[in-house]
Design a protein around this motif. Structure first.
Motif, PDB file in Angstrom:
ATOM      1  N   GLY A 165       0.816  -1.210   0.000  1.00 54.60           N
ATOM      2  CA  GLY A 165       0.000   0.000   0.000  1.00 54.60           C
ATOM      3  C   GLY A 165       0.844   1.251   0.000  1.00 54.60           C
ATOM      4  O   GLY A 165       0.562   2.213  -0.723  1.00 54.60           O
ATOM      5  N   GLN A 166       1.911   1.261   0.795  1.00 52.29           N
ATOM      6  CA  GLN A 166       2.789   2.437   0.835  1.00 52.29           C
ATOM      7  C   GLN A 166       3.481   2.641  -0.506  1.00 52.29           C
ATOM      8  O   GLN A 166       3.613   3.770  -0.966  1.00 52.29           O
ATOM      9  N   VAL A 167       3.914   1.545  -1.136  1.00 58.75           N
ATOM     10  CA  VAL A 167       4.608   1.641  -2.425  1.00 58.75           C
ATOM     11  C   VAL A 167       3.709   2.280  -3.486  1.00 58.75           C
ATOM     12  O   VAL A 167       4.154   3.123  -4.268  1.00 58.75           O
ATOM     13  N   ILE A 168       2.436   1.889  -3.494  1.00 64.19           N
ATOM     14  CA  ILE A 168       1.543   2.443  -4.515  1.00 64.19           C
ATOM     15  C   ILE A 168       0.987   3.813  -4.132  1.00 64.19           C
ATOM     16  O   ILE A 168       0.346   4.463  -4.945  1.00 64.19           O
ATOM     17  N   SER A 169       1.271   4.269  -2.912  1.00 68.86           N
ATOM     18  CA  SER A 169       0.710   5.548  -2.453  1.00 68.86           C
ATOM     19  C   SER A 169       1.191   6.724  -3.289  1.00 68.86           C
ATOM     20  O   SER A 169       0.464   7.702  -3.453  1.00 68.86           O
ATOM     21  N   ARG A 170       2.393   6.640  -3.851  1.00 69.88           N
ATOM     22  CA  ARG A 170       2.885   7.770  -4.661  1.00 69.88           C
ATOM     23  C   ARG A 170       2.033   7.960  -5.915  1.00 69.88           C
ATOM     24  O   ARG A 170       1.951   9.048  -6.455  1.00 69.88           O
ATOM     25  N   TYR A 171       1.392   6.867  -6.359  1.00 73.04           N
ATOM     26  CA  TYR A 171       0.498   6.977  -7.510  1.00 73.04           C
ATOM     27  C   TYR A 171      -0.878   7.496  -7.087  1.00 73.04           C
ATOM     28  O   TYR A 171      -1.723   7.768  -7.924  1.00 73.04           O
ATOM     29  N   LEU A 172      -1.070   7.623  -5.779  1.00 74.04           N
ATOM     30  CA  LEU A 172      -2.371   8.059  -5.267  1.00 74.04           C
ATOM     31  C   LEU A 172      -2.326   9.489  -4.730  1.00 74.04           C
ATOM     32  O   LEU A 172      -3.177   9.878  -3.942  1.00 74.04           O
ATOM     33  N   SER A 173      -1.329  10.260  -5.160  1.00 76.65           N
ATOM     34  CA  SER A 173      -1.230  11.637  -4.681  1.00 76.65           C
ATOM     35  C   SER A 173      -2.383  12.482  -5.209  1.00 76.65           C
ATOM     36  O   SER A 173      -2.776  13.460  -4.591  1.00 76.65           O
ATOM     37  N   ASN A 174      -2.936  12.102  -6.331  1.00 76.00           N
ATOM     38  CA  ASN A 174      -4.102  12.773  -6.889  1.00 76.00           C
ATOM     39  C   ASN A 174      -5.332  12.373  -6.070  1.00 76.00           C
ATOM     40  O   ASN A 174      -5.622  11.187  -5.907  1.00 76.00           O
ATOM     41  N   PRO A 175      -6.085  13.351  -5.531  1.00 73.89           N
ATOM     42  CA  PRO A 175      -7.250  13.033  -4.686  1.00 73.89           C
ATOM     43  C   PRO A 175      -8.281  12.136  -5.373  1.00 73.89           C
ATOM     44  O   PRO A 175      -8.858  11.262  -4.742  1.00 73.89           O
TER      45      PRO A 175
END
Length: 199
Positions: A165-175
């Motif tokens: 989850g943390q690894v993919i979080s950078r792709y989730l910076s867009n709200p």
């Protein structure tokens, strides 16, 4: 004895790392709050699973066989709690939109309840105890070994999902992407619950 311990390790890791409600919550927590933020959930789930293995090993397995209604009650209570967790994930606001009142990551108690009310945890522990404890002597020693192995493998398994989850979080910076991710994770959690209760 080393062969049995190796088999325990493989069994416990496969049981812990396979997709399920606890791991879905861990992934969502890791994506939204980072691995550190997800750690209370991971630790709560790990401690709870170890306790389940211990209880099953000292006789709860026999109780569940004698009183099958208890298993059904556990299943429905667990499903209700996990559906509540799915709702919490689905309605979580993205970090960048939360302003002064950010939501909180899952607490250790929530992780423990998530695991303790998870039918998969009980089924896996019953299988493991029947394979690695009931057939060995002295059973108490093998139960302690299996509890230790279960603790380590559960922490690794659930922790891996939180790390993912943390690894993919950078792709989730867009709200917008974060909201979509949370809703997908909530849908997966709800679906996993429906398959467990055979609805």
């Amino acid at each position: 004895m080393l062969t049995i311990i190796f088999s325990m390790l493989v069994f416990a890791l496969v049981g812990a790392i396979s997709p399920g409600p606890v791991n879905i919550v861990a992934t969502g927590a890791g994506a939204n709050y980072g691995f550190r933020g997800a750690l209370p959930h991971v630790m709560g789930a790990t401690l709870s699973y170890t306790l389940i293995v211990f209880l099953v090993g000292i006789g709860l397995n026999q109780l569940l066989a004698q009183v099958p209604e208890f298993a059904s009650i556990l299943q429905y209570l667990g499903s209700a709690f996990l559906l509540w967790m799915a709702w919490k994930i689905a309605t979580a606001k993205p970090e960048s939109l939360q302003g002064e009142t950010p939501s909180l990551p899952p607490k250790m108690l929530e992780g423990a309840l998530c695991q303790g009310l998870n039918p998969k945890a009980w089924l896996v522990s019953m299988s493991g105890v029947s394979l690695f404890v009931s057939t060995q002597q002295p059973a108490a020693l093998f139960l302690m070994i299996f509890c230790a192995v279960s603790f380590a493998m559960c922490f690794i398994g659930v922790g891996s999902w939180a790390l993912l989850g943390q690894v993919i979080s950078r792709y989730l910076s867009n709200p917008t992407r974060q909201v979509m991710f949370n809703r997908i994770m909530a849908a997966l959690l709800a679906t996993s619950i429906l398959t467990i209760i055979n609805v």
